[in-house]
Write a protein that holds these residues in place. Structure first.
Motif, short mmCIF file in Angstrom:
data_model
loop_
_atom_site.label_atom_id
_atom_site.label_comp_id
_atom_site.label_asym_id
_atom_site.label_seq_id
_atom_site.Cartn_x
_atom_site.Cartn_y
_atom_site.Cartn_z
N LYS A 50 -37.11 -15.10 -51.18
CA LYS A 50 -36.50 -15.13 -52.52
C LYS A 50 -34.99 -15.10 -52.42
O LYS A 50 -34.28 -15.55 -53.32
CB LYS A 50 -37.00 -13.95 -53.35
N GLU A 51 -34.50 -14.54 -51.32
CA GLU A 51 -33.05 -14.36 -51.17
C GLU A 51 -32.46 -15.15 -50.01
O GLU A 51 -31.25 -15.26 -49.89
CB GLU A 51 -32.74 -12.87 -50.98
N ARG A 52 -33.34 -15.72 -49.14
CA ARG A 52 -32.83 -16.45 -47.97
C ARG A 52 -33.97 -17.27 -47.37
O ARG A 52 -35.14 -16.91 -47.52
CB ARG A 52 -32.32 -15.45 -46.92
N PRO A 53 -33.66 -18.34 -46.66
CA PRO A 53 -34.72 -19.05 -45.93
C PRO A 53 -35.32 -18.13 -44.87
O PRO A 53 -34.59 -17.36 -44.22
CB PRO A 53 -33.97 -20.22 -45.29
N VAL A 54 -36.64 -18.19 -44.71
CA VAL A 54 -37.34 -17.41 -43.69
C VAL A 54 -38.10 -18.39 -42.80
O VAL A 54 -38.91 -19.18 -43.28
CB VAL A 54 -38.32 -16.40 -44.33
N ILE A 55 -37.81 -18.32 -41.51
CA ILE A 55 -38.44 -19.24 -40.54
C ILE A 55 -39.29 -18.44 -39.57
O ILE A 55 -38.82 -17.46 -38.98
CB ILE A 55 -37.37 -20.03 -39.75
N LEU A 56 -40.55 -18.85 -39.42
CA LEU A 56 -41.44 -18.29 -38.42
C LEU A 56 -41.86 -19.42 -37.49
O LEU A 56 -42.01 -20.57 -37.93
CB LEU A 56 -42.68 -17.68 -39.05
N TYR A 57 -42.07 -19.10 -36.22
CA TYR A 57 -42.59 -20.13 -35.31
C TYR A 57 -43.50 -19.50 -34.28
O TYR A 57 -43.37 -18.32 -33.96
CB TYR A 57 -41.45 -20.91 -34.64
N ASP A 58 -44.45 -20.29 -33.83
CA ASP A 58 -45.35 -19.87 -32.74
C ASP A 58 -44.69 -20.27 -31.43
O ASP A 58 -44.38 -21.45 -31.21
CB ASP A 58 -46.71 -20.57 -32.87
N GLN A 59 -44.48 -19.29 -30.58
CA GLN A 59 -43.86 -19.57 -29.30
C GLN A 59 -44.76 -20.52 -28.48
O GLN A 59 -45.97 -20.58 -28.70
CB GLN A 59 -43.61 -18.26 -28.56
N LEU A 60 -44.16 -21.24 -27.57
CA LEU A 60 -44.90 -22.20 -26.76
C LEU A 60 -46.09 -21.52 -26.08
O LEU A 60 -45.98 -20.40 -25.59
CB LEU A 60 -43.98 -22.82 -25.70
N GLY A 61 -47.23 -22.21 -26.08
CA GLY A 61 -48.41 -21.68 -25.40
C GLY A 61 -49.37 -20.94 -26.28
O GLY A 61 -50.45 -20.54 -25.83
N CYS A 62 -49.02 -20.75 -27.57
CA CYS A 62 -49.92 -19.98 -28.43
C CYS A 62 -49.86 -20.48 -29.87
O CYS A 62 -49.05 -21.34 -30.20
CB CYS A 62 -49.59 -18.49 -28.36
N TYR A 195 -55.77 -18.86 -31.65
CA TYR A 195 -54.31 -18.73 -31.71
C TYR A 195 -53.79 -17.86 -30.57
O TYR A 195 -52.63 -17.92 -30.22
CB TYR A 195 -53.89 -18.11 -33.05
N TRP A 196 -54.64 -17.01 -30.02
CA TRP A 196 -54.26 -16.10 -28.94
C TRP A 196 -54.39 -16.80 -27.60
O TRP A 196 -55.32 -17.58 -27.39
CB TRP A 196 -55.16 -14.87 -28.99
N ASN A 197 -53.44 -16.55 -26.68
CA ASN A 197 -53.52 -17.13 -25.35
C ASN A 197 -53.40 -16.01 -24.32
O ASN A 197 -52.30 -15.52 -24.03
CB ASN A 197 -52.42 -18.17 -25.12
N ALA A 198 -54.53 -15.60 -23.77
CA ALA A 198 -54.56 -14.49 -22.82
C ALA A 198 -53.85 -14.84 -21.52
O ALA A 198 -53.37 -13.93 -20.82
CB ALA A 198 -56.02 -14.11 -22.53
N VAL A 199 -53.76 -16.11 -21.19
CA VAL A 199 -53.10 -16.51 -19.94
C VAL A 199 -51.63 -16.09 -19.97
O VAL A 199 -51.11 -15.50 -19.01
CB VAL A 199 -53.22 -18.04 -19.71
N VAL A 200 -50.95 -16.39 -21.08
CA VAL A 200 -49.54 -16.02 -21.23
C VAL A 200 -49.39 -14.51 -21.14
O VAL A 200 -48.52 -13.98 -20.45
CB VAL A 200 -48.97 -16.55 -22.55
N TYR A 201 -50.25 -13.79 -21.85
CA TYR A 201 -50.19 -12.32 -21.87
C TYR A 201 -50.40 -11.74 -20.46
O TYR A 201 -49.65 -10.87 -20.02
CB TYR A 201 -51.25 -11.78 -22.83
N ASN A 202 -51.39 -12.25 -19.77
CA ASN A 202 -51.69 -11.72 -18.44
C ASN A 202 -50.58 -11.98 -17.44
O ASN A 202 -50.26 -11.12 -16.61
CB ASN A 202 -53.01 -12.30 -17.92
N ILE A 203 -49.98 -13.17 -17.50
CA ILE A 203 -48.91 -13.50 -16.56
C ILE A 203 -47.67 -12.65 -16.83
O ILE A 203 -47.01 -12.17 -15.91
CB ILE A 203 -48.57 -15.00 -16.63
N MET A 204 -47.37 -12.43 -18.11
CA MET A 204 -46.13 -11.73 -18.44
C MET A 204 -46.30 -10.23 -18.52
O MET A 204 -45.38 -9.47 -18.18
CB MET A 204 -45.55 -12.28 -19.74
N TRP A 205 -47.47 -9.77 -18.98
CA TRP A 205 -47.67 -8.34 -19.17
C TRP A 205 -48.75 -7.78 -18.24
O TRP A 205 -48.54 -6.80 -17.55
CB TRP A 205 -48.03 -8.05 -20.63
N GLY A 206 -49.92 -8.41 -18.24
CA GLY A 206 -51.03 -7.92 -17.43
C GLY A 206 -52.30 -7.83 -18.24
O GLY A 206 -52.31 -8.14 -19.43
N PRO A 207 -53.40 -7.40 -17.65
CA PRO A 207 -54.68 -7.37 -18.35
C PRO A 207 -54.83 -6.21 -19.33
O PRO A 207 -55.80 -6.16 -20.08
CB PRO A 207 -55.70 -7.26 -17.21
#
Length: 291
Positions: A50-62, A195-207
């Motif tokens: 209502k007061e400003r443009p709001v932009i959301l995006y899905d990061q690559l891979g998800c 929408y969820w990509n466990a591969v990205v999560y596991n590589i960057m964070w872990g199981p």
């Protein structure tokens, strides 16, 4: 006005959406949590348009973005580069940035490259130190029933974090520290699982949430927070896995920062206390714009 589309970034194309009710304020760019999640659960932030443009995006891979198979893409430096490419493509010369959870990790790493035109940063339920996050989760776990603690510990040790019993234990953890609502909103229940990509999560964070084994294991920017000189807002829920103690600690290390706790929330205050969350964000953004 609403628009969506794809933006070419290093490694592929990312999907974005922009909400704009002809607000004259400086645009807000939202960075979702994860890594490997999507911006789906953050849709409520469109109220700020209502007061400003709001932009959301899905990061690559998800989410709705492309999913390249090159696993070398899943590192924070490339996500920082991606953020700059999204800004450039959308001509966001001046911008506010709101990161949630892993999105705050990304926001901080980006801010520390000293980009021009970042008017403010909101660190919502922040993770700015993987070692501190891990330490906090160990402390949080001790508040749960012993059986749940033992299941999580055993599953990590045995490599069975994909088991049903681990999943059940995580549900208990989530009810305490992630989302305390008795019933999730109906629209959130409809979030597509793909929408969820466990591969990205596991590589960057872990199981597992509790022990960082991925390439973010050593991430800790606390010693550099003094370099973030734009106005900043740190927020978390009273029962957040991103604990109030650690969130306030980050705030104390950051010049020109404010700190706010949502008293009836865990990690998803933007859903658990959606109206209050929007009010706090709008007040902060408008105060920065006025200056």
């Amino acid at each position: 006005m609403y628009q969506e589309g794809l933006i070419e970034v290093t490694g592929g194309k990312v999907w974005y959406q922009q909400f704009d009710e002809n607000g004259q304020g400086i645009p807000l760019l939202v960075l979702h949590g994860g890594p490997g999640s999507s911006c789906f659960s953050l849709q409520g932030l469109k109220e700020l348009s209502k007061e400003r443009p709001v932009i959301l995006y899905d990061q690559l891979g998800c989410g709705r973005s492309e999913r390249p198979k090159d696993e070398s893409l899943w590192r924070i430096e490339r996500f920082v580069e991606e953020l700059g490419q999204v800004r450039a493509a959308l001509n966001l010369e001046k911008v506010h940035i709101l990161g949630h959870s892993w999105g705050t990790t990304l926001a901080a790493a980006y801010a520390l490259t000293k980009p021009a035109g970042v008017n403010s940063i909101i660190f919502s339920s922040p993770c700015l130190s993987a070692p501190l996050w891990e330490k906090d989760q160990r402390r949080n776990l001790k508040q749960l029933p012993l059986e749940v603690q033992e299941t999580i510990k055993r599953s990590e040790e045995n490599g069975t974090t994909d088991s049903k019993e681990f999943e059940a234990a995580i549900e208990v953890f989530n009810k305490h520290f992630v989302n305390r609502l008795e019933k999730k909103p109906e629209w959130l229940e409809k979030r597509p699982k793909e929408y969820w990509n466990a591969v990205v999560y596991n590589i960057m964070w872990g199981p597992s949430e509790f022990t960082v084994l991925g390439n973010l294991k050593e991430f800790d920017c606390t010693s550099q927070l003094k370099e973030i000189t734009c106005p900043t807002l740190y927020t978390c829920g009273r029962f957040d896995e991103a604990t109030p103690e650690t969130t306030e600690y980050y705030s104390q290390l950051t010049p020109k920062s404010r700190f706010h706790v949502f008293e009836n929330s865990a990690h998803m205050a933007y859903i658990e206390e959606s109206e209050e969350y929007i009010r706090v964000m709008a007040n902060f953004l408008n105060s920065v714009d006025r200056k």
